[in-house]
Design an enzyme around this catalytic site. Structure first.
Site, PDB file in Angstrom:
ATOM      1  N   HIS A 126      24.924 -36.023 -31.606  1.00  0.00           N
ATOM      2  CA  HIS A 126      25.569 -36.829 -32.648  1.00  0.00           C
ATOM      3  C   HIS A 126      26.927 -36.260 -33.068  1.00  0.00           C
ATOM      4  CE1 HIS A 126      23.432 -34.045 -35.567  1.00  0.00           C
ATOM      5  NE2 HIS A 126      24.573 -34.192 -36.216  1.00  0.00           N
ATOM      6  N   ASP A 156      18.896 -35.103 -29.013  1.00  0.00           N
ATOM      7  CA  ASP A 156      20.090 -34.844 -29.806  1.00  0.00           C
ATOM      8  C   ASP A 156      20.821 -33.597 -29.317  1.00  0.00           C
ATOM      9  OD1 ASP A 156      22.005 -35.338 -31.734  1.00  0.00           O
ATOM     10  OD2 ASP A 156      20.946 -34.246 -33.317  1.00  0.00           O
ATOM     11  N   GLY A 236      28.769 -30.337 -40.850  1.00  0.00           N
ATOM     12  CA  GLY A 236      29.643 -29.501 -40.028  1.00  0.00           C
ATOM     13  C   GLY A 236      28.882 -28.405 -39.314  1.00  0.00           C
ATOM     14  N   ASN A 237      27.661 -28.089 -39.805  1.00  0.00           N
ATOM     15  CA  ASN A 237      26.831 -27.068 -39.160  1.00  0.00           C
ATOM     16  C   ASN A 237      26.145 -27.584 -37.900  1.00  0.00           C
ATOM     17  OD1 ASN A 237      26.048 -25.484 -42.217  1.00  0.00           O
ATOM     18  ND2 ASN A 237      26.818 -24.420 -40.420  1.00  0.00           N
ATOM     19  N   SER A 238      26.122 -28.894 -37.706  1.00  0.00           N
ATOM     20  CA  SER A 238      25.441 -29.459 -36.543  1.00  0.00           C
ATOM     21  C   SER A 238      25.938 -28.832 -35.257  1.00  0.00           C
ATOM     22  CB  SER A 238      25.661 -30.968 -36.472  1.00  0.00           C
ATOM     23  OG  SER A 238      24.812 -31.643 -37.342  1.00  0.00           O
ATOM     24  N   GLY A 296      14.788 -50.591 -12.218  1.00  0.00           N
ATOM     25  CA  GLY A 296      14.308 -51.960 -12.091  1.00  0.00           C
ATOM     26  C   GLY A 296      13.395 -52.425 -13.196  1.00  0.00           C
TER      27      GLY A 296
END
Length: 436
Positions: A126, A156, A236-238, A296
């Protein structure tokens, strides 16, 4: 680095079964203006290089410091980067008018591997999803352009790469590959240190403890088992590191609970969960157009909400199978719910597409489905030989079964679905209800 006028990116919906109104949020920040920065790039080479780690492994370290957290932080910071991205937001005003606005975002990353060509940085999907450009700031404050090597939206996770040839001698002397720990051996109550680019101000350190392990957290599309910590995980720590008292990475910071009545509930992806996924991305080779694979099926995401409502397993509901396709030959049937691809969890069509992009026509893969049997869903393993995308039958106006994997993530709301090819290209069509 400070950013003004931030808006939260909420990447997950409300968490089911927990306190009403509480939300599970990815910890990335965006602003409504680009941050001007100079890009520092150098073509100089040096004999000094980062510790060579072509693939990842669960290796703990016995190093410690008499300086406590400050010593651990000092040893880990060279492995942590700030990630800045540029993107375009589409908004709708009260009059229904749609407009686009430039935005910038910030997150964190961990240097996890290096080969003769690139430095590889692990982060959250993300953080880098739907971005037009990515740059990383290393520990020596140098800034370099980066490329998204690959993503896995189901977990993630993502990997960003920076060409080794562009790194200056000074940068190479100030950064290193992180030491990876063993999240399976982590005990509740042990110290945890979160390091990342909080609020986009630059790298910072917060301290707490492991509050819980294997905490099942339901997001918008899937359920993940995460490490819980009371070390502050801020926007911001992600993508940053959650390390133990020896400095070994035990988790990748991912999200937090946001509610006025909640404090100290941050979450990280266990490093043992992340390692095989990151390895697959790092080792993946570009697949030429004539070798691109297809399965498919036409599928619909079974989110946690739909799973509860329809009493289905979370995964990808197979709404149709192309006759004679690889899926058909392997025994995948309409009504099956795909839950694993090559042994790894898959919960969305986007996630399946990402995993298929790492394969080529002719590859043999195991796909695990949940199949209804007398009112119960039982696991069935199907051995699939992937076909060539170029051999897939073309779609018609009267059928959504075009031989390519497709997605209908919004069909439960508006009755429309979209077709995705293996390059992620989208073409809409109208083919009915949630489970057609």
């Amino acid at each position: 680095m400070r950013k003004n006028n931030f808006l939260k990116i909420t990447t997950y919906a409300a968490v089911f079964g927990l306190i009403g109104g509480m939300s599970f949020e990815g910890t990335t920040y965006i602003s409504n203006k680009y941050i001007n920065k100079s890009s520092v790039e150098s073509s100089k080479t040096t004999s000094k290089s980062i510790e060579k780690t072509s693939t990842l492994s669960s290796t703990s370290t016995n190093t410690s410091s008499s300086d406590g957290v400050s010593g651990v932080s000092e040893s880990v910071l060279p492995s942590i980067v700030a990630i800045d991205v540029k993107t375009t937001q589409t908004s709708t005003d009260v009059f229904g008018r749609t407009y686009e606005q430039d935005a910038s975002g910030s997150g964190s990353g961990i240097i996890v591997a290096q080969d003769s060509k690139n430095v590889y940085i692990a982060t959250n999907n993300h953080v880098v999803a739907d971005t037009s450009s990515v740059s990383v700031t290393f520990n020596d404050k140098s800034v370099y352009s980066a490329t998204v090597k690959g993503t896995d939206s189901d977990s993630d996770l993502a990997v960003v790469e920076v060409p080794l040839s562009k790194l200056s001698a000074d940068t190479l002397s100030n950064i290193k590959v992180a030491t990876l720990g063993d999240s399976d051996k982590v005990k509740v109550g042990t110290q945890a240190i979160a390091i990342g680019n909080a609020l986009g101000y630059g790298t910072s350190v917060t301290v707490g403890y492991i509050s819980a392990k294997d905490r099942e957290v339901s997001g918008e599309d899937n359920t993940m088992k995460l490490l819980q910590t009371d070390a502050a995980i801020n926007p911001g720590n992600s993508g940053g590191a959650l390390v133990d008292s020896s400095g070994a990475v035990i988790g990748i910071n991912s999200s937090k609970y946001a509610d006025t009545s909640v404090e100290g509930m941050g979450f990280a992806i266990p490093i043992n969960t992340a390692i095989p996924i990151i390895n697959d991305i790092v080792k993946a080779k570009t697949v030429s157009e004539d070798e691109q694979a297809y399965l498919g099926i036409t599928g619909t995401n079974v989110t946690s909400e739909y799973a509860q409502y329809y009493n289905l397993p979370e995964g990808i509901y197979v709404s149709s199978v192309t006759s004679g396709s690889p899926a058909d030959k392997a025994g995948i049937k309409k009504g099956d719910v795909i839950v694993k691809y090559k042994g790894k969890d898959v919960t969305t069509m986007d996630g399946l597409q990402e995993k298929m992009a790492l394969c080529k026509a002719g590859d043999k893969v195991e796909i695990t489905v949940k199949r209804a049997d007398n009112g119960e869903y039982k696991s069935v393993t199907c051995n699939v030989t992937l076909g060539k995308k170029s051999d897939a039958p073309e779609s018609t106006d009267n059928s959504s079964d075009n031989g390519n994997s497709s997605s209908d993530s919004n069909s439960g709301q508006n009755g429309s679905s979209g077709q995705y090819d293996n390059n992620g290209q989208y073409g809409g069509n109208n083919n009915g209800s949630l489970f057609n």
